[in-house]
Design a protein around this motif. Structure first.
Motif, PDB file in Angstrom:
ATOM      1  N   ASN A   1     -33.939  45.938 -89.913  1.00  0.00           N
ATOM      2  CA  ASN A   1     -34.520  44.685 -89.456  1.00  0.00           C
ATOM      3  C   ASN A   1     -35.015  44.770 -88.014  1.00  0.00           C
ATOM      4  OD1 ASN A   1     -34.158  42.160 -91.452  1.00  0.00           O
ATOM      5  ND2 ASN A   1     -32.585  43.700 -91.830  1.00  0.00           N
ATOM      6  N   SER A   2     -34.568  45.785 -87.275  1.00  0.00           N
ATOM      7  CA  SER A   2     -35.210  46.078 -85.983  1.00  0.00           C
ATOM      8  C   SER A   2     -35.547  47.560 -85.967  1.00  0.00           C
ATOM      9  CB  SER A   2     -34.348  45.621 -84.795  1.00  0.00           C
ATOM     10  OG  SER A   2     -33.116  46.302 -84.725  1.00  0.00           O
ATOM     11  N   ASP A   3     -34.798  48.387 -85.239  1.00  0.00           N
ATOM     12  CA  ASP A   3     -35.175  49.793 -85.119  1.00  0.00           C
ATOM     13  C   ASP A   3     -34.125  50.741 -85.678  1.00  0.00           C
ATOM     14  OD1 ASP A   3     -33.463  49.023 -83.085  1.00  0.00           O
ATOM     15  OD2 ASP A   3     -34.323  50.380 -81.602  1.00  0.00           O
ATOM     16  N   GLY A   4     -33.261  50.217 -86.565  1.00  0.00           N
ATOM     17  CA  GLY A   4     -32.296  51.083 -87.221  1.00  0.00           C
ATOM     18  C   GLY A   4     -32.885  51.753 -88.453  1.00  0.00           C
TER      19      GLY A   4
ATOM     20  N   HIS B   1     -32.334  43.880 -82.688  1.00  0.00           N
ATOM     21  CA  HIS B   1     -33.074  43.370 -81.532  1.00  0.00           C
ATOM     22  C   HIS B   1     -33.822  42.091 -81.878  1.00  0.00           C
ATOM     23  CE1 HIS B   1     -32.488  46.874 -78.927  1.00  0.00           C
ATOM     24  NE2 HIS B   1     -32.646  47.621 -79.996  1.00  0.00           N
ATOM     25  N   ASP B   2     -33.422  41.001 -81.240  1.00  0.00           N
ATOM     26  CA  ASP B   2     -34.175  39.742 -81.265  1.00  0.00           C
ATOM     27  C   ASP B   2     -34.404  39.200 -82.671  1.00  0.00           C
ATOM     28  OD1 ASP B   2     -34.532  39.779 -78.392  1.00  0.00           O
ATOM     29  OD2 ASP B   2     -35.980  41.382 -78.720  1.00  0.00           O
ATOM     30  N   THR B   3     -33.516  39.514 -83.589  1.00  0.00           N
ATOM     31  CA  THR B   3     -33.608  38.960 -84.935  1.00  0.00           C
ATOM     32  C   THR B   3     -32.225  38.918 -85.575  1.00  0.00           C
ATOM     33  OG1 THR B   3     -34.585  39.182 -87.140  1.00  0.00           O
ATOM     34  CG2 THR B   3     -34.144  41.211 -85.948  1.00  0.00           C
ATOM     35  N   THR B   4     -32.008  37.910 -86.392  1.00  0.00           N
ATOM     36  CA  THR B   4     -30.792  37.833 -87.210  1.00  0.00           C
ATOM     37  C   THR B   4     -31.144  38.004 -88.680  1.00  0.00           C
ATOM     38  OG1 THR B   4     -30.946  35.412 -87.393  1.00  0.00           O
ATOM     39  CG2 THR B   4     -29.675  36.293 -85.542  1.00  0.00           C
ATOM     40  N   GLY B   5     -32.301  38.620 -88.947  1.00  0.00           N
ATOM     41  CA  GLY B   5     -32.787  38.740 -90.310  1.00  0.00           C
ATOM     42  C   GLY B   5     -31.865  39.488 -91.253  1.00  0.00           C
ATOM     43  N   GLY B   6     -31.011  40.370 -90.734  1.00  0.00           N
ATOM     44  CA  GLY B   6     -30.103  41.124 -91.595  1.00  0.00           C
ATOM     45  C   GLY B   6     -28.695  40.591 -91.646  1.00  0.00           C
TER      46      GLY B   6
ATOM     47  N   PRO C   1     -21.315  37.760 -86.623  1.00  0.00           N
ATOM     48  CA  PRO C   1     -22.771  37.720 -86.424  1.00  0.00           C
ATOM     49  C   PRO C   1     -23.129  38.225 -85.027  1.00  0.00           C
ATOM     50  CG  PRO C   1     -21.969  35.650 -87.329  1.00  0.00           C
ATOM     51  CD  PRO C   1     -20.758  36.431 -86.929  1.00  0.00           C
ATOM     52  N   GLY C   2     -24.191  39.016 -84.946  1.00  0.00           N
ATOM     53  CA  GLY C   2     -24.596  39.561 -83.655  1.00  0.00           C
ATOM     54  C   GLY C   2     -26.108  39.662 -83.537  1.00  0.00           C
ATOM     55  N   CYS C   3     -26.561  39.829 -82.298  1.00  0.00           N
ATOM     56  CA  CYS C   3     -27.979  40.007 -82.011  1.00  0.00           C
ATOM     57  C   CYS C   3     -28.102  40.581 -80.607  1.00  0.00           C
ATOM     58  CB  CYS C   3     -28.718  38.667 -82.102  1.00  0.00           C
ATOM     59  SG  CYS C   3     -30.495  38.775 -81.813  1.00  0.00           S
ATOM     60  N   GLU C   4     -28.988  41.554 -80.431  1.00  0.00           N
ATOM     61  CA  GLU C   4     -29.256  42.093 -79.103  1.00  0.00           C
ATOM     62  C   GLU C   4     -30.518  41.426 -78.562  1.00  0.00           C
ATOM     63  OE1 GLU C   4     -29.208  46.328 -76.688  1.00  0.00           O
ATOM     64  OE2 GLU C   4     -29.224  46.335 -78.880  1.00  0.00           O
ATOM     65  N   CYS C   5     -30.311  40.530 -77.603  1.00  0.00           N
ATOM     66  CA  CYS C   5     -31.399  39.694 -77.075  1.00  0.00           C
ATOM     67  C   CYS C   5     -32.031  40.362 -75.855  1.00  0.00           C
ATOM     68  CB  CYS C   5     -30.863  38.321 -76.675  1.00  0.00           C
ATOM     69  SG  CYS C   5     -30.066  37.411 -78.010  1.00  0.00           S
ATOM     70  N   THR C   6     -33.353  40.401 -75.844  1.00  0.00           N
ATOM     71  CA  THR C   6     -34.094  41.015 -74.753  1.00  0.00           C
ATOM     72  C   THR C   6     -34.371  39.995 -73.661  1.00  0.00           C
ATOM     73  OG1 THR C   6     -35.184  42.445 -76.358  1.00  0.00           O
ATOM     74  CG2 THR C   6     -36.167  42.328 -74.155  1.00  0.00           C
TER      75      THR C   6
ATOM     76  N   LEU D   1     -35.480  33.458 -80.339  1.00  0.00           N
ATOM     77  CA  LEU D   1     -35.685  34.804 -80.872  1.00  0.00           C
ATOM     78  C   LEU D   1     -37.112  34.984 -81.382  1.00  0.00           C
ATOM     79  CD1 LEU D   1     -32.356  35.405 -82.846  1.00  0.00           C
ATOM     80  CD2 LEU D   1     -32.924  36.105 -80.507  1.00  0.00           C
ATOM     81  N   ALA D   2     -37.637  33.964 -82.063  1.00  0.00           N
ATOM     82  CA  ALA D   2     -39.009  34.046 -82.580  1.00  0.00           C
ATOM     83  C   ALA D   2     -40.009  34.193 -81.435  1.00  0.00           C
ATOM     84  CB  ALA D   2     -39.326  32.818 -83.419  1.00  0.00           C
ATOM     85  N   HIS D   3     -39.783  33.471 -80.344  1.00  0.00           N
ATOM     86  CA  HIS D   3     -40.654  33.578 -79.176  1.00  0.00           C
ATOM     87  C   HIS D   3     -40.617  34.996 -78.611  1.00  0.00           C
ATOM     88  CE1 HIS D   3     -42.735  32.457 -75.505  1.00  0.00           C
ATOM     89  NE2 HIS D   3     -41.752  33.000 -74.803  1.00  0.00           N
ATOM     90  N   THR D   4     -39.421  35.583 -78.535  1.00  0.00           N
ATOM     91  CA  THR D   4     -39.309  36.950 -78.015  1.00  0.00           C
ATOM     92  C   THR D   4     -40.000  37.943 -78.927  1.00  0.00           C
ATOM     93  OG1 THR D   4     -37.178  36.375 -77.003  1.00  0.00           O
ATOM     94  CG2 THR D   4     -37.708  38.714 -77.194  1.00  0.00           C
TER      95      THR D   4
END
Length: 294
Positions: free
Chosen positions: A24-27, A51-56, A73-78, A104-107
């Motif tokens: 869902n990000s760069d994994g 990164h910047d998503t909770t899609g998974g 639940p976790g998220c790495e916010c930029t 998150l959507a804005h980021t």
């Protein structure tokens, strides 16, 4: 027969992994496959921090329930400050919180615009990529620099992702473009409004002790002390800050699944039983509050 106490209840140190990424990000792995890997590694507490998503998050949570792992639940916010990028790990939040999801959507929108600017810089440096070259690697919701690195490797401009960062994409490299100014204080406020905890990710890579202390004064809940990039001196410094300012001391491997050292590090940067319980308790409270406000 009496119920066997959970290891956390006995005060044993759990096997944890609270900093890892999925497709869902760069994994490299799908969330369910990441959970299967955690089971094989004996992980007791897992957090997916894309990164910047909770899609998974929902898929990962469901797989954890099925496989008997406790999930946070976790998220790495930029965030971007003065032209430099930093990351905050959000934990134990209400995944349905509208303001947090809007943030998150804005980021993620900023990330797309930033990618376009990076591609323009790369073209001027003789490494020509199209947006579709990058999006082919960005299968999830968030376009990040490793996707650009993968496209550079695929086109033969570099041999490895590390070379792509060293030559083009790192914070001080010639094709670097920061995300638009987005202060950490704002991110902390939004994470807290979603009932979450805010932890500074791998500060030794990106920031100063002074800035970490400023953010503790602004409400930062913890510091990622144990991380593969941190030297022993980094760990001593941030451990001391956690003790002095009474904030959470966390750790995680930052697993992506496509780097030679990922498997070696997975599950080796644990949090204490007390911190694990704090994350799990806050997760339960955020879920309870969501149910009450529906």
């Amino acid at each position: 027969m009496a119920t066997r106490p959970h290891p956390l209840q006995l005060g044993f140190e759990p096997r944890t992994e609270v900093h890892c990424h999925s497709r869902n990000s760069d994994g490299y792995l799908e969330p369910a496959a990441l959970v299967a890997k955690a089971v094989d590694a004996g992980i007791e507490v897992l957090s997916l921090t894309d990164h910047d998503t909770t899609g998974g998050v929902n898929e990962c949570s469901a797989a954890c329930v099925e496989r008997g792992i406790r999930f946070v639940p976790g998220c790495e916010c930029t965030v971007s400050e003065d032209g430099r990028e930093h990351h905050l790990l959000a934990y134990a939040f209400d995944v349905h919180n509208a303001a947090f999801q809007d943030y998150l959507a804005h980021t993620r929108g900023q990330r797309v615009r930033r990618c376009e600017a990076i591609l323009a810089k790369l073209a001027a440096l003789g490494a020509v990529l199209q947006m579709e070259d990058v999006l082919r690697f960005a299968e999830g919701q968030s376009v990040v620099r490793p996707h650009i690195a993968a496209a550079l490797r695929d086109k033969g401009y570099v041999q490895t992702n590390q070379e792509a960062f060293e030559r083009f994409l790192a914070n001080d490299a010639p094709a670097y473009v920061p995300i638009e100014e987005q202060r950490a204080e704002e991110a902390i406020e939004i994470i807290h409004a979603a009932c979450g905890l805010a932890v500074f990710a791998h500060p030794g890579l990106t920031t100063t002790q002074k800035r970490v202390v400023e953010l503790i004064d602004a409400g930062l809940d913890g510091i990622e002390v144990r991380h593969p990039s941190h030297t022993r001196s980094h760990q001593r410094l941030y451990h001391k800050l956690c003790k002095e300012y009474k904030v959470l001391e966390t750790g995680g491997s930052d697993f992506h699944g496509n780097r030679f050292y990922d498997d070696m590090h997975f599950g080796r940067y644990n949090v204490s039983a007390d911190v694990a319980e704090r994350l799990l308790d806050c997760t339960a409270k955020a879920q309870e509050k969501h149910v009450q406000t529906r």
